[in-house]
Design an enzyme around this catalytic site. Structure first.
Site, PDB file in Angstrom:
ATOM      1  N   GLU A   1       0.825  -1.209   0.000  1.00 43.02           N
ATOM      2  CA  GLU A   1       0.000   0.000   0.000  1.00 43.02           C
ATOM      3  C   GLU A   1       0.861   1.262   0.000  1.00 43.02           C
ATOM      4  OE1 GLU A   1      -2.959  -0.499  -0.689  1.00 43.02           O
ATOM      5  OE2 GLU A   1      -3.039  -2.634  -0.204  1.00 43.02           O
TER       6      GLU A   1
ATOM      7  N   TYR B   1      -2.920  -7.500 -11.053  1.00 44.66           N
ATOM      8  CA  TYR B   1      -1.834  -7.762 -10.111  1.00 44.66           C
ATOM      9  C   TYR B   1      -0.830  -8.797 -10.633  1.00 44.66           C
ATOM     10  CZ  TYR B   1      -4.806  -5.507  -6.537  1.00 44.66           C
ATOM     11  OH  TYR B   1      -5.566  -4.628  -5.810  1.00 44.66           O
TER      12      TYR B   1
END
Length: 927
Positions: A369, A457
């Site tokens: 993140e 991803y």
């Protein structure tokens, strides 16, 4: 000469609009009302038009309105992904934004919502010319929803994200108005923020930007010192979670906190009276002048892990600064709070993390993140159109981070000692070999849930690892640093990233990987695992795992049972790995201890993936099975059968967003039944006679797998060619159709219905009484399974084996013995099956079946239209794979036949989907 120079300078811009970026400055005053879970605010936006043309309107995002009802894009996506919590939520638990009243330069202006309720258009009173600034102001109220996604609250823990009226991006491609989505993130314009938050004084707040009140900062630093001392030797993890941790009463007095942030495209804040706090500082790169504040805010739940969180945050910022480029912001914050959209979510300078489960998992998610500050925060790509440009590039560096600091965690799962599984590679090949993968450069709202994970991803990460192996890690880092430096704060697009790889010679490879599903573009990711060349003897193994450099055969013991063969013991030999194979086979011989025969089944399948743009895959399969189908015989080899089948399926390609699947199929089935043969005197002969027949089927099946009201339908033509030497050949040609639908009226509770209709277009026995082996049948038991399409615990049995039913034709839940000429027709059949789950915490429901059919009581008699019906209670278990039915009411004839069976237990019927439980049968059709 001057004209030539101008043309040369303009050449890169010919054919496209010149790059520009709008200038947006926000001033927001907001008050949190934690008694009503509301925000009351005023926003003032200075919007400078840097576009080469005047603007007559500005598109706004009003994303809290995404939580206003079941009609929004967010709500629709939730259902597509199988999530029903929001759909069935109480209206009081939902959220919205209202009380808008726009002024432009002090004058009222018209504002209109679009078809999506969380997008609106502000119509300017006069066009905003290039270089001019308009001041836009409006009050607003936000009803904060419960935690369904990102914006929300759990009790008095608040996650305030995507919360204010926000202009959409206007760039060289025009306006980018987009509804809020859970799967699929954002594209926002950079700007400067001044945000003043008023709330009860005992709340602890973590936010984007720099806190301006020195007294509040000092208080947080004191809390940080206290927290660090308290957690120095703390190891306990609270099991019950942050939701259960008590909230202190809110203070009666309020405070106002001011935060400023520059060159960010969003502002998020989190408030909780229970937050523990940690603080540290770092210099992201050697020689950096200004220290960066590092903050952590978390509850008691996983404080044993979070006590090291500032170390994790510092390490992640340094890692990305070294490999991608300098961190440009004055602070970085990690928050542990409620989150219903993945494991973590990033915002400029701040990230929120849900529960982690371990210190390693916390560090990994924080690193991922925090990494978004580079690819999402500073570069600001359009994630809705190109999700891989943020998630995929960031996942590559997150993997590098894990390799460096946790070398034992390399993205693989250890199945057994020495046997590891590369999860991303297996997942990619799994989807690709079923023709279900999608290009990563697909809009996020057009990707399926699995494909979003893979395309956004995993696949970009795999591709960049491939590039790294070819060119070296340092050269790839250099390309990323140049890309970051050139495009920071400028919204790059895919072609800009490909251009950054041109010096490496990898632009074409990466472009193909991101924009196509062509397996020829890959090396390590293609059909043949790396390192396998030529013919190699297969390796024998007991447990299925991923593909390796050597072909594999798997052997597994088999235990089974059916009443006709008794207990079954055997072996299964197959080549199916955890990934689909182009050619798969299974050989499963078993010994029946009652029949004293070798029985079992064998089969093979060949896949052709994406032979055409409109075709997902073609599967050609064949198989054989042999079992006994009567009581264990006194003479071996009597009352058994062989079933040979050859089948072709054409799976059509549909956009995932349509939730539709369809296929066209053909099947040839050959049945060879051994039956006793008798002499003219009635003596049993030693050699059994064979009864042979063939079935040719052609059909179409389609389904719309909606979560609330799914539907499926199909048509099938079937031709039967009987044994010409048999006493009755019983050839026929028939057409049948099926339609089924349902409605989920509360979570996991359905009302559903099925219609079946069939007609014999031609039938040798139409003018005769019915024959149970070739007729339409209201009751689908083993006796009516003329094609041996299903698996039964017992065939042609008396007693409770007759109570096992299926739903091929009539689907009646009434276990009436096959000896009775009940519910069979050589003419037509039409049936309605209804089911309703009761609104109880146990899986009990009611059912009702009604059908009509043409029946001849004697040879050459006129057909009569028979109508039968039955209803009762049902119990559904094992994920809808086992059903138990108790008939309670029925028409007179059906009721009489049920009573003849005996007591209630003898009247029970059950469905046991044995065929559907075969592992590769169901796993390859996961949504």
């Amino acid at each position: 000469m001057r004209l030539l120079l101008l043309l040369l300078l303009a050449a890169p811009l010919l054919g496209q609009t010149a790059y520009f970026q709008q200038d947006v400055r926000y001033t927001i005053d907001v008050r949190l009302d934690d008694r009503r879970d509301e925000l009351h605010g005023d926003i003032r936006i200075a919007y400078t038009n840097n576009a080469p043309e005047a603007l007559d309107s500005i598109v706004f995002h009003l994303w809290p309105r995404a939580f206003s009802g079941a009609h929004t894009a967010f709500a629709r996506q939730q259902l597509r992904n199988g999530e029903t919590e929001f759909h069935f939520a109480d209206p009081e638990a939902r959220g919205t934004m209202d009380s808008l009243s726009f002024l432009v330069d002090g004058q009222s202006a018209r504002f209109a919502f679009t078809r999506e309720p969380d997008i609106g258009v502000l119509h300017l009173n006069e066009p905003l010319a290039t270089g001019r600034t308009a001041t836009i102001a409006t009050p607003f109220r936000v009803k904060i929803p419960e935690s369904f996604s990102r914006l929300g609250h759990v009790g008095q823990s608040y996650q305030i994200t995507q919360w204010y009226p926000k202009p959409a991006v206007y760039d060289r491609r025009g306006w980018h108005g987009m509804p809020y989505l859970d799967q699929g993130e954002f594209y926002s314009e950079f700007g400067d923020f001044t945000v003043r938050i008023t709330l009860p004084a005992n709340y602890r707040v973590a936010a984007t930007g720099v806190l301006q009140e020195a007294a509040e900062r000092d208080w947080l630093l004191e809390l940080a010192d206290t927290t660090r001392d308290a957690l120095a030797n703390y190891e306990q993890v609270i099991a019950y979670g942050y939701v259960q941790e008590a909230y202190p009463p809110s203070a009666s007095e309020t405070k106002t906190l001011t935060y400023t942030a520059k060159r960010v495209h969003d502002f998020a804040w989190f408030a909780d009276k229970r937050f523990q706090v940690l603080h540290d500082t770092l210099h992201p790169r050697a020689g950096a002048q200004d220290a960066v504040d590092v903050w952590s805010f978390f509850t008691r739940t996983e404080s044993a892990y979070w006590k090291s969180s500032t170390d994790y945050l510092k390490r992640a910022v340094r890692f990305y600064s070294d490999h991608v480029g300098p961190y440009p912001y004055p602070q970085v914050t990690g928050v542990q709070s409620a989150l219903s959209a993945g494991a973590g979510m990033e915002y400029p300078m701040i990230t929120v993390i849900g529960l982690s489960g371990s210190a390693y998992a916390l560090d990994e998610v924080l690193a991922h993140e925090i990494g978004h500050n580079w690819f999402y925060g500073v570069l600001g790509s359009n994630e809705r159109d190109h999700p891989w440009m943020d998630e995929g590039l960031n996942s590559y560096y997150e993997g590098r981070y894990t390799q460096e600091f946790y070398p034992q965690h390399d993205g693989r799962i250890q199945l057994l000692p020495g046997r590891e599984l590369a999860v991303d590679e297996v997942a990619y090949r799994y989807l690709a070999r079923l023709g279900r993968d999608e290009a990563p450069d697909t809009r996020s709202d057009s990707l399926g849930e699995y494909n979003y994970w893979m395309g956004a991803y995993s696949k970009p990460n795999l591709v960049l690892n491939e590039v790294e192996q070819r060119v070296g890690r340092e050269r790839l880092d250099e390309a990323f640093r140049a890309y970051y430096e050139q495009w920071r704060f400028r919204h790059p697009e895919p072609e800009d990233f490909y251009a950054a790889l041109e010096p490496l010679g990898e632009a074409g490879y990466v472009r193909d990987a991101m924009t196509t599903v062509d397996e020829g573009a890959f090396n390590r990711l293609n059909w043949r695992p790396e390192g396998r060349t030529g013919f190699t003897l297969p390796k024998l193994s007991l447990l299925t795992d991923g593909e390796r450099t050597r072909p594999q055969l798997f052997v597994s013991p088999l235990l089974g049972f059916n009443e006709n063969d008794g207990a079954l013991l055997g072996l299964a030999l197959h080549n199916r790995t955890l990934e689909p194979r182009k050619v798969e086979f299974l050989l499963a011989p078993m010994y029946g201890f009652a029949s004293k025969e070798v029985v079992g089944f064998a089969g093979a399948r060949y896949r052709i993936v994406r032979p055409a743009d409109w075709l997902r895959r073609v599967e050609i399969s064949g198989g054989v099975q042999r079992f006994n189908d009567f009581d264990p015989p006194a003479v071996d080899g009597i009352y058994d059968y062989d079933r040979w089948a050859l089948r072709t399926d054409f799976y059509f390609d549909h956009p995932v967003i349509t939730e539709r699947s369809s296929r066209l199929y053909s099947q040839l089935v050959h049945i060879d039944q051994r039956r006793p043969a008798f002499s003219g005197a009635g003596d049993l002969l030693e050699d059994a006679r064979s009864v042979r027949y063939n079935l040719l089927r052609v059909g179409y099946r389609s389904a719309v797998e909606r979560e609330i009201n799914p539907a499926r339908y199909g048509l099938q033509l079937e031709y039967r060619r009987g044994d010409p030497d048999a006493f009755i050949s019983a050839d026929y040609f028939r057409l049948d159709g099926e339609y089924a639908t349902g409605y989920q009226y509360r979570p996991g509770k359905f009302l559903s219905g099925r219609l079946f209709a069939g007609y014999f277009l031609a039938h040798d026995l139409r003018e005769r009484t019915t024959d149970p082996t070739v007729s339409f049948s209201l009751v689908d038991n083993a006796a009516s399974d003329y094609g041996y399409d299903d698996l039964y615990l017992g065939r042609s049995q008396s007693g409770w084996y007759q109570q096992q039913l299926e739903r091929r034709q009539g689907g009646f839940r009434a276990p009436i013995a096959a000896a009775f000429p009940y519910g069979r027709s050589n003419d037509y059949l039409a049936v309605l099956n209804l089911d309703g789950d009761l609104p109880l915490p146990v899986p009990i429901g009611i059912y009702f079946d009604a059908g009509t059919y043409g029946f001849r009581s004697t040879v050459n008699s006129d057909p009569t239209n028979q109508v039968k019906w039955v209803g009762g209670l049902s119990l559904n278990l094992l994920g809808d794979r086992f059903h138990l039915y108790l008939p309670l009411v029925a028409d007179a004839e059906t009721h009489n036949l049920l009573e003849q069976r005996g007591n209630l237990l003898d009247r029970l019927a059950f469905r046991l989907n044995l065929t559907g439980l075969l592992p590769w049968r169901w796993i390859d059709e996961l949504p």
